[in-house]
Scaffold this motif. Structure first.
Motif, PDB file in Angstrom:
ATOM      1  N   TRP A  19       2.932  32.968 -23.061  1.00 55.97           N
ATOM      2  CA  TRP A  19       3.832  32.158 -22.246  1.00 55.97           C
ATOM      3  C   TRP A  19       3.370  30.699 -22.199  1.00 55.97           C
ATOM      4  N   CYS A  20       4.324  29.800 -22.087  1.00 60.39           N
ATOM      5  CA  CYS A  20       4.042  28.366 -22.067  1.00 60.39           C
ATOM      6  C   CYS A  20       3.226  27.998 -20.818  1.00 60.39           C
ATOM      7  N   CYS A  23       4.492  28.638 -16.984  1.00 58.34           N
ATOM      8  CA  CYS A  23       5.588  29.602 -16.960  1.00 58.34           C
ATOM      9  C   CYS A  23       5.450  30.556 -15.776  1.00 58.34           C
ATOM     10  N   HIS A  25       6.580  33.448 -15.347  1.00 55.60           N
ATOM     11  CA  HIS A  25       6.428  34.868 -15.658  1.00 55.60           C
ATOM     12  C   HIS A  25       4.990  35.330 -15.451  1.00 55.60           C
ATOM     13  N   CYS A  54      11.217  36.325 -23.122  1.00 56.71           N
ATOM     14  CA  CYS A  54       9.864  35.953 -22.699  1.00 56.71           C
ATOM     15  C   CYS A  54       9.370  36.916 -21.638  1.00 56.71           C
ATOM     16  N   ASN A 124      14.597  33.386 -14.509  1.00 57.12           N
ATOM     17  CA  ASN A 124      14.320  31.951 -14.628  1.00 57.12           C
ATOM     18  C   ASN A 124      15.604  31.174 -14.872  1.00 57.12           C
ATOM     19  N   GLY A 128      14.891  31.867 -21.954  1.00 57.19           N
ATOM     20  CA  GLY A 128      13.693  31.154 -22.372  1.00 57.19           C
ATOM     21  C   GLY A 128      13.392  31.359 -23.841  1.00 57.19           C
ATOM     22  N   CYS A 203      10.952  28.306 -15.678  1.00 58.01           N
ATOM     23  CA  CYS A 203      10.765  28.077 -17.102  1.00 58.01           C
ATOM     24  C   CYS A 203      10.704  26.570 -17.273  1.00 58.01           C
ATOM     25  N   PRO A 204       9.500  26.019 -17.177  1.00 55.67           N
ATOM     26  CA  PRO A 204       9.421  24.560 -17.214  1.00 55.67           C
ATOM     27  C   PRO A 204       9.906  23.976 -18.546  1.00 55.67           C
ATOM     28  N   VAL A 205       9.682  24.721 -19.620  1.00 51.60           N
ATOM     29  CA  VAL A 205       9.975  24.178 -20.941  1.00 51.60           C
ATOM     30  C   VAL A 205      11.476  24.136 -21.225  1.00 51.60           C
ATOM     31  N   ASN A 206      12.149  25.215 -20.951  1.00 48.81           N
ATOM     32  CA  ASN A 206      13.548  25.269 -21.355  1.00 48.81           C
ATOM     33  C   ASN A 206      14.553  25.084 -20.220  1.00 48.81           C
TER      34      ASN A 206
ATOM     35  N   ARG C  44       4.374  28.446 -30.340  1.00 50.09           N
ATOM     36  CA  ARG C  44       4.070  27.980 -29.002  1.00 50.09           C
ATOM     37  C   ARG C  44       2.602  27.645 -28.827  1.00 50.09           C
TER      38      ARG C  44
HETATM   39  S1  SF4 Z   1      10.150  29.360 -22.800  1.00 51.54           S
HETATM   40 FE1  SF4 Z   1      10.228  29.332 -20.578  1.00 51.54          FE
HETATM   41  S2  SF4 Z   1      10.252  31.467 -19.974  1.00 51.54           S
HETATM   42 FE2  SF4 Z   1       9.552  31.385 -22.100  1.00 51.54          FE
HETATM   43  S3  SF4 Z   1       7.322  31.333 -21.979  1.00 51.54           S
HETATM   44 FE3  SF4 Z   1       8.040  29.220 -22.078  1.00 51.54          FE
HETATM   45  S4  SF4 Z   1       8.252  28.594 -19.946  1.00 51.54           S
HETATM   46 FE4  SF4 Z   1       8.132  30.805 -19.956  1.00 51.54          FE
END
Ligand code: SF4
Ligand SMILES: Cc1ncc(C[n+]2csc(CCOP(=O)(O)OP(=O)(O)O)c2C)c(N)n1
Ligand SMILES: Cc1ncc(C[n+]2csc(CCOP(=O)(O)OP(=O)(O)O)c2C)c(N)n1
Ligand code: SF4
Ligand code: SF4
Ligand code: SF4
Ligand code: SF4
Ligand code: SF4
Ligand SMILES: [Mg+2]
Ligand SMILES: [Mg+2]
Lengths: 275, 71, 189, 378, 378, 275, 71, 189
Positions: A19-20, A23, A25, A54, A124, A128, A203-206, C44
Motif C-alpha cells: 500500500w502507498c 494509505c 487500508h 487495494c 476509500n 484505488g 486513499c491519498p494517492v488516487n 508502487r
Molecule cells: S492507491 Fe490508494 S487505496 Fe491503493 S494503496 Fe495507494 S493509497 Fe491505498
C-alpha cells in the motif's frame, strides 16, 4: 503491542506491504489485528477472503487460510465456503468498488441470507487499484479520473443499503477512529449471523491528491470533522446530517435466524432419520 | 491504554513510508521527519503513551516498546 | 539513427511523465518516437521504468533492448536495470538516492544530486523529474533544450509553468556543472 | 434394486452422489433445472448442502468456496448461465480448485430457444474464459452414461485439481431410460484429496511436480496458505516473475497432457473396414448409430466414432482413422464446432463433410443417412 | 495539426470519435482504463455521454441500449471483464445490434497479471459466448492502426449490424507513438443507419436478404417492433419454428461470409521468395518484423504475414502461402491459439512451428530469430 | 374500456397471451394499459424493456418499441437507452427473480442513480417461467421446487431495499388492488427520476398449487387480507406488521436531481462553449 | 367507474381461460363457468357495473360494453 | 419388437406423467424403454407431446419417428401430430376435446369421452391422464393393466391413491366399451 500482533497474525516476510504511504487500508488492517487479539481468534480455524483491489490485497499479508477471489465475488465464495463448515470463522475484506459496484448483488444477498460471515468494507470512495476512478460511494461533485468535471452520480449510503437489505449487524467507523474500528471489528466477528462494518479509509494517492487534500493526515482530520456518533445522530435532523458520517453500531439484532443453523438443522433431521 | 512509563515510541525505519500521519496527530508533538522523510522521535521522554501514533500508522512502523528494547 | 533511452526510479517520481515529455520533444524535433513503460502494482514500491525510443527510421520492436541512455533515480531501479545498457552508453544518477558505482570502462557515468538540489532550491521534490530533463538536455543533447522546454510546458498544468521552468533550469545548471567537472563528450546522434 | 426409469439430468445427480457430492449451488435454467431441484431434495439427506444463489456467477463462486472448504461441489446450467460463469471458471482453473459444472446445451446464441436442443457450446467449453487454460469435458449420450460420466467428471476433477465440464444436450438431459443405478459396472472410485503432509506450517499447495495438479487441503484446518487467481508462487502468493509465470501456465497445461491418454474415452464401432466414418457426440450420436446400422444393413461400409471425452479432443485416434478412410462425416447440432477439431486432427488425410443442425431439433437418422449416401456417391 | 504523441488506447478513442462515437459505458480495468477515462473527459464535448456502470455486464448492456436508441456505442475492457460480457455479446449478435468492444489483452487466466501483456483471449473472442454465432475482430499493431482499426470496427459493426471486437494487447495499448490524427489517409466513412422505410407501421427490421444484417431504426421514433435474444421472426417476436430458426442462424453467419473478403485485411511482406513465413499479430508482429528484417539482412528467405482482421481468420491467403513455403512459424503471446486457425487453414501443406509466449512479456525479436533459424536448419 | 385499450396498446394478433389461466401478470398488464391511457402515453415515444421470465413476456404483446433483454439486465439496457434520449419515456417490466436475484445489482444502482426510468416489478414470489423455484421474495417456509422442505432463506422486502438504495419513488400494490395499481403506475410514469412499483401478482400454477391455494381467486383474496395501506401502517408496530404487505406510495421525493439532467447539462455546457 | 345503465358485461370466449377470478369477485354473483369452463354471464341485468371483473380479468376477456354491442 | 407411443394434448393435462408411468410400467415388464417430451412455453397453451419408445433391443434414436400408438387429448395436438403415425397405427381420442375425424383406411381410430367421464364420475378432470392409461391398457395391451397400475401408484402422491385407482378403472371401463362397440383387435407385440 502492534509488533506482537504483526508477528502473530501477519506474514512478516511479506512486509512492508504494497500500500502507498499513508494509505488508510493499513490502519484498518492494524485494527483488525487488534480485534483478532481481543476475540482470541484461532488462526487455524479462520478463513479470510477478499475480492480484487487495494483493500483486498490485505489477505496477502495475513497468516491465515486466505482466499483472494475475483473482483466483487468474495461474499459468494465465502457463502459456499461457510455453509457446511460451522467450525470456521469466515471474514471477508473488500473495497467499496469491489463490494458495491461489481459486487453489489452478492452484498445485498449476503445481508438477506444472514449467513454467519463478517464483511469488512474499506471504503476509500474511489477505485484505488486501477488508478482513481469514481466508485458508487464517491461523493457528488468530487473529482476522479472518470468524473473529470465532478461526480454527478448520487452515492450509496452503504449502511442504509445493508439495512434495507435486511442485515442484522451494521456498523461504521473511519480510519481516524482506530480504536472504535477495533471494537466494531471485534463485535462483528462475535455477531451470530451476517455482520458488516463499513470503514472509511483514505486513499491519498488516487482520491486525496485529486480532491485537494494536501496529505494523508488532512484526510483523517476531515473524517474526524464530519463524523457523528450514532447516539448523537439520532437526535439530529436529516438536514443537519447532510454531509456527515454516522459512526458506531447502527443495527445489532439478536433474534434473527442465521442461515447456517437452518441448513444444519435440516441435515441433522435427515441424518437423525437415516441413522 | 496503559500509561506505563517504561514504554517509549520506536520507529521501524524499514517499514516507515513517511506518510506523516503519526507526526500530525501526536499530541506531545515529539515526532518529525528525518532527512529521508522517515519518522523520527525527537523527545521520547515527553511521550504521553497515548498510542495514537501506533494505532494510526498504516505501516506498523511505530510502536511503544519497553525502553531499551529498540528493534 | 536509433537511440534507446530509459528513465528508471520509483513510483512517485514522475518518470513516465518525463519519458512522455522526452518523446514528445523528440517528435517535435522531427524524429520518430516510441514511448512505453512498465505499469502495475509493483511500480508502487519497487523499481519502475519508462522507455523512449528515438529514431529516424521505422521503429519496429517497441521495447528498449539495450539502452543508449539510462537515468537512474533510485537505487533499486539502478540495480535492476544497470545490466540492460549498451557498451558506450550514458548513465545519469541522481546521487540523492543512488550510490555512485565503481567505474566501468564501457559506460559513461554522470551523477548529480538532482532531487536534493530541487528540494533545496525549489522546495518541491516532485519537480525532480523535470530537473532531470534539464540535466539530460545538457549532458546528452539528443533533443535540444528549447524543444524540451516546449514539450514540458505542453504537458504540465498551466499553474505550474513557473515552477517547472525553474526546475528545468536547476537541472540544466547541474548538467553544466557535471560537464565542467567531468569534461564534456561529443555525441553524434 | 432393479432398473428404474431415470431422466438424464437425474442420472447426473445419482452419479454425483455416487462420487461423493456434498455441495450444490446453482441458479435455475432450462434445460438443466431438474439437477438443481433434485439436489435441493436429496443433498440434505447425505449431509450435504444445496443453495440457490442469486445468479450463476455466485453459484460457481460458492462451489469454488465449498470445494476449498473440502467438499465435492457441482453446479449445473445452460448456455446463458455458462457464459456468466466464465470468469470464475478461469479462477478455478488458475487456483486449481476441483469442481464439476454441468452444461446442458440448448439453442443459442443468447436466450435462443430455451427448450430446444443444441450442441453449440462445444467451443465455448474450451475457450469461454479468457487467458491460456486447458479444459476437460465429457459428453454422455445415454442416461446410463450421464451417471457414469458424472462420476468420471468428479474423478478427473479431483485428479487434476481443476474444472471438469459435463456436457449434455437437451435431448440427453430430458430423456428417460431404465437404469439400475446400484449395479452399474466399472464405477470409478473418486479419490480423496490428500494425503497432505503432517507438517502444516509452511505448507505449499502449489509445490508439485511439473505435470501435476495442486494439492489443496481444506481451508481452515491448520494449513495456512493463499489461494488466488493471480499468477502465484508455491504458497499461492502473487508473483510476477517471468520464469515462474511461464512455469505455472505450462504446468496447468502439462497436468492435463500427462493424463490425456488415460482420460481419453470414445465409442468406436464398425470402423474396421469403413470407407466413411460418422463422427458425432451426445444425442446426435444416437441418430448416427441408427443411421450407421441401417446403412450397414444395405452393406454400406460406414463406421461410427463418438468422442466421450470431448475435451481434450481425441485427435490421435481421429487422425489414425482418417488415414484409413476416404471420408469423414461430422454431424453436429450446430453450424460446425467439433468439426474444427476434426479438421485440425485430419489435415489433408481425407475429405471432411459437415452435417449442420441449426433448427433446434435433433438431427435425424435420415439426414445422416442421406449425407453419408451423398458422400459415397460422389 | 502535425503529429502528436498518442497512446494506443488514446488512439482508439480518437478513432472512435472520428467514427461518430456518442456513447461509452464501461468499468475500469487495467490495461484498458485510459479508454474510459478519455471518453469521460471528451464525450460530453461532442454531445455524447459517458457512464461508468456497476460492472462489465451492465456496461455492455448499456451500450446495446444506447445503440438501440440510435447512438454509436463502445465499451472497453480486458480479459476478466470480457468474460463477464459474454452473455450480452451473444445478445447483441442475436438481436443484431451494432456495438464495438475493445478487449485489451492481459495475462490470464483469471486475474493473472493485470499489467502483463498477452494474446490469450484470441479464441475467446471467437467462441466466448454460447450458441452458434460468427465474430468479427480487428487487431492493430501500432498507434496509428489503433486509430484506423477503431474506425474500421465501427464501419463494419454498422455494416453487418453486429458486434466487432477491437483486439489490443497491453503493449499496443500502452505504447505511445507520433500520429497526425487529422491527416491519416484513407479513412473510412462510417455509414449512417438506414435509410428506413417511410412506412413506420408494421416495419420489420429483420426482414432483410438472406445475407444481410438487420436494419434497426432508433427505438422510440415511431417504428414499433420487438428486439429479443430469442429466436425471432422478421418483426422481432419469438418463434420456435424449425425452418425460421435455421434461416435466422444461417443469416447471422451468411451476412459475415458475404463480406469476408472485403473485410479481410492483412499485412504481408517479404513473402514472394520466402521459404519460411512468420505469422503473428498485434505487438508480437512488431517483434517479428524486426526479426524478419534482421534475418533478411543475413539473406535468410523469411517472410512476414500479419492478420489485421483476425476474425474471420484470413484462411484462404494463409492456405495459398502455405503451398509455397516449407515452414510457417506462428509466434503468439499464448500457449498457441491463432495457431489453431493456421493449422486448419494449412492442412498438411507445410510444417507449422509454434513459438509460445507465456511469461507475461512481449516475445523478443531474438526468440523469433532463433526459432526461424532452427526451423530452417532442420 | 379494456377492449379499446387493448386495441390501442396491444398487438391483438398476438393475443391471447401465453400466461397461464389466472396468472396475475395479466391483471398487471391491464392496469398498465389503463395507466397509459391516464397519462396519455405516446406510443411512438415510449420504449418498454423487460428481462427474461413470464413477467417479461409482457413486451411481446405491447404495441410499442419493445426490448426483451437478457435475464436480469433490463435496467442496465434501459440506462444506456435513456441517457441521451430525453425525448422518450422508458418503462421496464421485470419479474421478482429477474429484478432481484440475478438483476439485484442493476436494480440498486438504478435506484441510486435516480435515472428517469419507471420500473415495474411483477412479484409473484417465485420463478414462474422455469417452473417454480424459490425467488429472493419467496416467504420463509413456503414450498417451491428448490425448497422442498420449505424455504429457509429470509426474503427481501423489495421496497425497503429500494429505499435503502436511495430510490425517489417507491410504491406497492397487489393484483387484488387493480385500480390502486393503475394509479401507482400512472404516478410512477409521471415521476421525474427513477420510480419503482412493486406489484404482487399470483402464479397459481407454480406457486399457488404448491402452497395450498385452491385457485387464483383465493390468492387474490389472500393478498387482500394481508394488505395494509401505507397510512394505516404508519401507526402500526413492527409486530403487527409481521406478515403484512404495505401498499400505496411509500416514498415520493421531489427535490432530488435526476441523472439525465446532469448529463444533459454537462453536454450543453460544452456545446455552448464549442459553438 | 361510471355506472351507466346502458352497459353490460360481455365475455370474449376466445380469450377467457376459465380462471374463475371474475366469478369469485363479482359482487352481483352473475358470473359462472359454462360447460367448457369459460365464463358466462347469467343475468346481465343485475350487473352493478362495478368493473371488478374487467379490472381483474388477466385475459382481457370480460368487458362492460354498450348493450347490444357484443363482440 | 419396437413400439413408439405418443401422448399428445395441452399443457395441464398431465400427459408427460402419463408417458413416464407408461414407460416405467414397460420397464417393470422387462422391456427397454425411452421416454421423452417437448418442453417449453409453447407447451402451455399449444400442443404438447410426450413420447415413449418400448423395445426389446437397444434403442438408438431417442425420438418417436412415426408412432404406433397416439393418444390425442386436444384438437390442436391431434391436428399437429396426426400425420406422424405409421400405417396401421392406433389412435385414441378423447372425444371431449377432439372431433372424430373421417375414416382413414390406414389407421385404427378409437374414441371415448375420457375427460368428460372423469369429470362426471370422479369430479376431478385432472385425473383424465390416468383414466386414459386405463383405456389404453384395454385397447392397446402392450403393457398389462396390473403392471400399469403398479407404476401409477409408484408415481402419484400417496394421498391420491384411491382417486387414481378409480380414474384408472373409469378408463378401463371406457376401453371395454370401445371394444364392445368397435370390436377388438389382436395385437402382436
Ligand atoms: S492507491 Fe490508494 S487505496 Fe491503493 S494503496 Fe495507494 S493509497 Fe491505498
Ligand atoms: C471483472 C473485473 N473488472 C475490473 C477489474 C479491475 N479492478 C481491479 S480492482 C478494481 C476496483 C478497486 O476499487 P475498490 O474495490 O474500491 O478497492 P480499492 O483499490 O479502492 O481498495 C477494479 C475495477 C477486475 N480486476 N476484474
Ligand atoms: C442467465 C440466465 N439464467 C437463468 C435463466 C433462466 N430463467 C429464465 S426466467 C427465470 C426466472 C423467472 O422468474 P421471475 O423473474 O420471477 O419471473 P416470472 O417468470 O416469475 O414472472 C430464470 C431463472 C436465464 N434465462 N438466463
Ligand atoms: S504514544 Fe502518543 S505521545 Fe507518544 S509518540 Fe505516540 S502519539 Fe506521541
Ligand atoms: S505513521 Fe507510520 S509510516 Fe507514517 S510517518 Fe509515522 S511511522 Fe512512518
Ligand atoms: S407459470 Fe406462473 S407466472 Fe408464469 S404464466 Fe403461469 S401462472 Fe403466470
Ligand atoms: S361489473 Fe361488477 S357486477 Fe358487473 S359483472 Fe362485473 S363484477 Fe359483476
Ligand atoms: S377472469 Fe377472465 S379469464 Fe378468468 S374466468 Fe373471468 S373472463 Fe375468464
Ligand atoms: Mg476503493
Ligand atoms: Mg417471479
Amino acid at each position: 503491542m502492534i509488533g506482537e500482533l504483526t508477528n502473530k497474525y501477519l506474514r512478516m516476510d511479506r512486509l512492508p506491504h504494497m500500500w502507498c504511504p499513508g494509505c488508510g487500508h493499513g490502519i484498518a488492517l492494524g485494527a483488525l489485528l487488534r480485534a483478532f487479539d481481543r476475540v482470541k481468534i484461532d488462526k487455524d480455524k479462520t478463513v479470510i477472503l477478499s475480492g480484487i483491489g487495494c483493500a483486498s490485497r490485505a489477505v496477502g499479508y495475513l497468516d491465515f487460510s486466505t482466499v483472494h477471489t475475483t473482483h466483487g465475488r468474495a461474499l459468494a465464495f465465502a457463502t459456499g465456503l461457510r455453509l457446511l463448515r460451522d467450525d470456521v470463522k469466515v471474514i471477508v475484506i473488500m473495497g467499496d468498488g469491489d463490494a458495491l459496484a461489481i459486487g453489489g448483488n452478492h452484498f445485498i444477498h449476503a445481508c438477506r441470507r444472514n449467513i454467519d460471515i463478517t464483511a469488512i468494507v474499506l471504503n476509500n470512495q474511489i477505485y484505488g487499484m486501477t488508478g482513481g476512478q469514481s466508485s458508487p460511494t464517491t461523493p457528488q461533485s468530487r473529482l476522479s479520473t472518470t468524473t473529470p468535471y465532478g461526480n454527478f452520480a448520487r452515492a450509496f449510503d452503504f449502511c442504509n443499503l445493508a439495512i434495507g437489505a435486511g442485515a442484522t449487524y451494521v456498523a461504521r467507523a473511519t480510519a481516524y477512529h482506530a480504536s472504535l474500528m477495533t471494537e466494531l471489528y471485534a463485535n462483528a466477528i462475535k455477531h451470530h449471523g451476517f455482520s458488516f462494518v463499513e470503514t472509511f479509509t483514505q486513499c491519498p494517492v488516487n482520491y486525496g491528491r485529486r480532491n485537494k487534500f494536501p496529505d494523508p493526515a488532512s484526510m483523517l482530520q476531515y473524517m474526524k470533522d464530519i463524523s457523528v456518533p450514532f447516539k448523537v445522530a439520532q437526535n439530529m435532523g436529516s438536514d443537519e446530517l447532510q454531509g456527515k458520517i454516522v459512526i458506531g453500531e447502527l443495527i445489532k439484532e439478536k433474534e434473527d435466524v442465521e442461515l447456517n443453523e437452518v441448513v444444519r438443522e435440516r441435515i441433522m433431521k435427515f441424518r437423525g432419520g437415516a441413522q | 491504554m496503559s500509561q506505563s512509563s517504561h514504554l517509549e515510541p520506536v520507529v521501524n525505519r524499514a517499514f516507515c513510508k513517511g506518510c506523516g500521519i503519526c507526526i500530525e496527530f501526536c499530541p506531545a508533538n515529539i515526532l518529525e521527519f528525518d532527512e529521508q522523510r522517515k519518522c523520527r522521535v525527537t523527545d521520547p521522554e515527553k511521550c504521553i503513551k497515548c498510542y495514537q501514533c501506533e494505532m494510526r500508522c498504516p505501516d506498523f512502523a511505530i510502536e511503544l516498546v519497553e525502553k531499551g528494547e529498540k528493534k | 539513427m536509433t537511440k534507446e533511452l530509459r528513465f528508471a526510479g520509483t513510483g512517485g517520481q514522475g518518470l513516465i511523465l518525463a519519458a512522455i515529455i522526452y518523446a514528445e520533444a523528440a517528435l517535435y524535433d522531427g524524429h520518430r518516437v516510441l514511448q512505453s513503460q512498465s505499469y502495475g502494482p509493483e511500480s508502487r514500491g519497487g523499481a519502475s521504468k519508462a522507455d523512449c525510443i528515438v529514431s529516424d527510421t521505422e521503429i519496429d520492436y517497441p521495447k528498449v533492448y539495450l539502452a543508449d541512455f539510462l537515468l537512474a533515480m533510485s537505487q533499486k531501479a539502478f540495480d535492476k536495470y544497470k545490466a540492460d545498457v549498451k557498451k558506450g552508453s550514458v548513465v545519469l544518477f541522481d546521487s540523492t538516492y543512488v550510490e555512485i558505482p565503481e567505474k566501468d570502462e564501457n559506460i559513461i557515468y554522470f551523477s548529480a544530486p538532482i532531487s536534493k538540489t530541487v528540494r533545496d532550491k525549489i522546495g518541491k521534490e516532485l519537480a525532480s523529474n523535470i530537473a532531470a530533463l534539464g540535466t539530460i538536455s545538457v549532458i546528452y543533447p539528443l533533443v535540444g533544450e528549447e524543444i524540451l522546454l516546449k514539450a514540458i510546458l505542453h504537458r504540465v498544468p498551466k499553474a505550474t509553468t513557473e515552477l517547472n521552468k525553474s526546475a528545468f533550469n536547476v537541472g540544466k545548471k547541474l548538467g553544466k556543472e557535471i560537464l565542467e567537472s567531468q569534461g564534456s563528450i561529443e555525441f553524434v546522434f | 434394486m432393479s432398473a428404474k426409469l431415470v431422466q438424464g439430468n437425474e442420472a447426473v445427480v445419482y452419479g454425483a452422489f455416487n462420487a461423493g457430492l456434498k455441495f450444490f449451488a446453482g441458479y435455475p435454467i432450462t434445460p438443466s433445472t431438474e439437477i438443481a431441484e433434485m439436489c435441493s431434495r436429496d443433498l440434505p439427506k447425505v449431509g450435504g448442502a444445496f443453495i440457490q444463489m442469486e445468479d450463476e456467477i455466485s453459484s460457481i463462486a460458492a462451489c469454488i468456496g465449498a470445494s476449498l472448504a473440502g467438499f465435492r461441489s457441482m453446479s449445473a446450467t445452460s448456455g446463458p448461465g455458462f457464459s456468466l460463469m466464465q470468469e470464475n471458471i478461469g479462477y478455478a482453473i488458475m487456483a486449481e480448485v476441483p469442481i464439476v459444472i454441468v452444461d446442458v446445451q440448448r439453442m443459442g446464441p443468447s436466450t435462443g430457444i430455451a427448450t430446444a436442443p443444441s450442441q453449440s457450446d462445444y467451443m465455448q467449453v474450451r475457450w469461454g474464459t479468457h487467458g491460456d487454460h486447458p479444459m476437460v469435458s465429457f459428453a454422455p449420450f445415454s442416461v446410463e452414461e450421464c451417471f457414469t460420466e458424472a462420476i468420471r467428471a468428479f474423478y478427473w476433477s479431483e485428479k487434476i485439481s481443476s474444472v471438469v465440464v459435463l456436457l449434455l444436450d437437451e435431448v440427453v438431459a430430458h430423456m428417460r431410460e431404465g437404469i439400475d443405478i446400484d449395479n452399474v459396472e466399472n464405477i470409478l472410485e473418486v479419490p480423496d484429496r490428500g494425503p497432505f503432509s503432517e507438517e502444516k506450517e509452511g505448507f505449499r499447495p502449489y509445490k508439485v511436480d511439473r505435470d501435476k495438479g495442486a494439492k489443496l487441503p481444506p481451508l481452515g484446518t491448520g494449513y495456512r496458505f493463499n489461494v488466488t487467481g493471480l499468477v502465484h508462487d508455491e504458497m499461492g502468493f502473487p508473483v510476477e516473475d517471468p520464469e515462474k509465470t511461464g512455469d505455472l501456465i505450462r504446468r496447468l497445461h502439462n497436468k492435463i497432457d500427462a493424463v490425456e491418454d488415460e482420460m481419453a474415452s470414445y465409442d468406436e464401432r464398425y470402423t474396421e473396414d469403413a470407407d466413411v466414418i460418422v463422427i458425432s457426440y451426445g444425442s446426435v450420436a444416437r441418430s448416427s448409430l441408427r443411421a450407421v446400422r441401417e446403412l450397414r444393413k444395405n452393406n454400406v461400409k460406414v463406421g461410427f466414432f463418438r468422442p466421450i471425452t470431448v475435451w481434450p479432443f481425441p485427435s490421435k485416434r481421429v487422425r489414425e482413422l482418417s488415414k484409413k478412410v476416404k471420408n469423414i462425416v461430422v454431424a453436429e447440432m450446430s453450424m460446425g464446432q467439433m468439426v474444427h477439431e476434426v479438421e485440425r486432427s485430419v489435415g489433408d488425410s481425407c475429405q471432411i463433410t459437415l452435417l449442420q443442425g441449426i433448427k433446434g431439433e435433433l438431427i435425424t437418422p435420415d439426414a445422416i443417412h442421406n449425407t453419408v449416401s451423398e458422400v459415397i456417391s460422389k
